[in-house]
Scaffold this active site. Structure first.
Site, PDB file in Angstrom:
ATOM      1  N   ALA A 252       0.835  -1.202   0.000  1.00 27.65           N
ATOM      2  CA  ALA A 252       0.000   0.000   0.000  1.00 27.65           C
ATOM      3  C   ALA A 252       0.864   1.244   0.000  1.00 27.65           C
ATOM      4  O   ALA A 252       1.887   1.297   0.676  1.00 27.65           O
ATOM      5  CB  ALA A 252      -0.916   0.021   1.220  1.00 27.65           C
ATOM      6  N   ASP A 253       0.441   2.221  -0.771  1.00 26.22           N
ATOM      7  CA  ASP A 253       1.065   3.539  -0.702  1.00 26.22           C
ATOM      8  C   ASP A 253       0.336   4.427   0.297  1.00 26.22           C
ATOM      9  O   ASP A 253       0.927   5.356   0.842  1.00 26.22           O
ATOM     10  CB  ASP A 253       1.085   4.192  -2.083  1.00 26.22           C
ATOM     11  CG  ASP A 253       2.138   3.561  -2.976  1.00 26.22           C
ATOM     12  OD1 ASP A 253       3.237   4.133  -3.062  1.00 26.22           O
ATOM     13  OD2 ASP A 253       1.887   2.496  -3.549  1.00 26.22           O
TER      14      ASP A 253
END
Length: 388
Positions: A252-253
Site C-alpha cells: 500500500a502507498d
C-alpha cells in the site's frame, strides 16, 4: 533475510540502487543532496513507499552532514531544513510514508529546543533519519510474521496443506530496507513451509512485477510464476483449486481511516476478482502508511504520470542466440505515439474488498459493522487525529 539492498548507507554516504536497470544490471547511484534524492524518487529509480521515505530522509541527512549549512538562529536553521523537506514531499505525493517521515523529522528538530545550535539541530535530524531506516527492517519482519500467522489461522495453511498466493507490483527488499511488506509475508510463508507457489503480475505499465518481483522471487529460490495483469481471473478460475490459491497479498502507498487503500494501478481489479472467487485479499502495510487524517479514498490524490510510460518501453537487447545483452539497452514504441493516454500510477481499493490490513502491530480485520478500526494498533495517533 535477503541480501538484496535497495539502499546502502553509512553516515555521510548514501547509495541507491537504480531499479530501472534491473533485472539485468546492478548500478548504485550516489545520492548526496536533496535534488539527487528528489530525482531518484520522481524518476522511479527508487520506488516503494517505505524506500521513498528512507531515501528522502537519508538523502537530506547526507547533505546536512557534508554541508555547508548556512549559519543562523535556531529558527532559521529549522526553517532551512523545513524548506528542504517540503521540496522532497512533492517527489511522490501519493505515498503517505514520505509525509509521515517528513512530519517526524520536523518534530524531532524542533524538540532540540530554542537554545539548540546549528550542529545540534543537524545531529538531531541525522539521528532521526537513521532511526527511520533502522526501524523499517524490524517493521517488515513483524509484518511477515503477522501475515503468515493470519493466513495459517484463516485458510488453514500448513506444511501438509501449503497455499499459493498472488502478489502485485513490487513490495520486497527493493521497495523497503529489507524483507518487504507483501513480499515479506510470502518470504515468511516460504520459510515456515506454508507456501506452495507464488504468482506475480507483470504490473503494467512500469513492469515492477516482471522486472523486480520476478527477480526477487528467483533470487530467493521461491517457486514462482509470472503472469500478465489480465490473466488473474483465468488463473483463479482454472488453477485456483489445483494450486490452492488462497490469497492475494499487496502492499500500500496509503491506507486511509476507513481502510480504503491506494496502491499500484491494477490492485482494485484484483480485489474484485478475489472477492468473486472467494480468495482472501490482504493489504500489507506499516502503520506509517496509514493516514488517519483522510477519512475515505475519495480524498487521496492520485498521481498521473507521462504518456510515454505506457506507449514506450526500455529493455536489454536480445542477441541472435537468444541470450540477453546486458550492455545494450533498447527503447521501443509499443503503441501509436499519437494516441491519447491516461496513466494514473495508483488506484483505490474500497475497504469492502479488503479482508485484512496486516501491520507490524498485528492484523486488523473489519468489525461487525464492516469497517476497519485502527484505534487499537495506533491509539496515540488515533487520539490526536480522530478524537481531537
Amino acid at each position: 533475510m535477503s541480501t538484496l539492498q535497495a539502499v546502502k548507507y553509512t553516515r555521510g554516504k548514501l547509495e541507491v540502487l537504480d531499479q530501472l536497470r534491473l533485472p539485468h544490471e546492478f548500478h548504485y547511484d550516489n545520492v548526496a543532496t536533496r535534488q539527487e534524492a528528489f530525482d531518484s524518487i520522481a524518476s522511479m529509480r527508487t520506488r516503494g513507499a517505505p524506500a521513498i521515505a528512507i531515501v528522502a530522509s537519508l538523502g537530506l541527512a547526507v547533505e546536512l552532514h557534508n554541508g555547508p549549512v548556512p549559519d543562523g538562529s535556531t529558527q532559521e536553521v529549522v526553517t532551512y531544513i523545513d524548506s528542504a523537506l517540503d521540496y522532497l514531499k512533492e517527489s511522490r505525493p501519493t505515498a503517505v510514508d514520505l509525509t509521515n517521515a517528513i512530519n517526524q523529522l520536523k518534530e524531532r528538530i524542533r524538540a532540540a529546543g530554542d537554545a539548540a545550535t546549528k550542529d545540534d539541530i543537524i545531529q538531531a535530524f541525522i539521528d532521526e533519519a537513521e532511526k527511520i531506516f533502522e526501524k523499517d527492517l524490524k517493521t517488515n519482519m513483524a509484518i511477515g510474521d503477522f501475515g503468515a500467522e493470519w493466513l495459517r489461522a484463516q485458510v488453514a495453511a500448513s506444511s501438509d496443506k501449503q497455499i499459493s498466493v498472488l502478489t502485485h507490483c513490487n513490495t520486497g527488499s527493493l521497495a523497503t530496507s529489507g524483507h518487504g511488506t507483501a513480499l515479506g509475508i510470502i518470504r515468511t510463508l516460504q520459510s515456515k513451509g506454508l507456501l506452495q507457489h507464488a504468482f506475480c503480475t507483470e504490473t503494467r505499465p512500469y513492469n515492477q512485477g516482471s522486472r523486480l518481483t520476478a527477480f526477487e522471487l528467483v533470487f530467493e529460490g521461491i517457486p514462482s510464476t509470472l503472469i500478465t495483469d489480465s490473466m488473474a481471473a483465468s488463473l483463479f478460475r482454472t488453477r485456483g483449486a489445483e494450486k490452492n490459491i488462497r490469497a492475494v497479498i499487496v502492499g500500500a502507498d496509503r491506507v486511509v481511516r476507513n481502510g480504503d487503500t491506494a496502491n499500484k494501478i491494477g490492485t482494485y481489479q484484483l480485489a474484485v476478482l478475489a472477492k468473486h472467487h472467494g480468495i482472501k485479499f490482504i493489504v500489507a502495510a506499516p502503520t506509517t502508511s496509514i493516514d488517519l487524517v483522510t477519512e475515505t479514498g475519495d480524498g487521496i490524490k492520485i498521481e498521473e504520470r507521462k504518456p510515454s510510460e505506457l506507449t514506450q518501453i526500455t529493455g536489454a537487447a536480445i542477441k541472435a542466440d537468444g541470450t540477453v545483452d546486458e550492455t545494450t539497452k533498447v527503447r521501443v514504441a509499443t503503441a501509436d505515439q499519437r494516441i491519447n493516454v491516461w496513466n494514473p500510477a495508483f488506484d483505490v481499493t474500497p475497504a469492502e474488498f479488503i479482508d485484512a490490513v496486516v501491520t507490524e502491530k498485528g492484523a486488523v480485520e473489519k468489525g461487525a459493522d464492516g469497517k476497519f478500526d485502527f484505534s487499537k494498533i495506533m491509539p496515540e495517533r488515533w487520539a490526536q487525529v480522530v478524537k481531537a
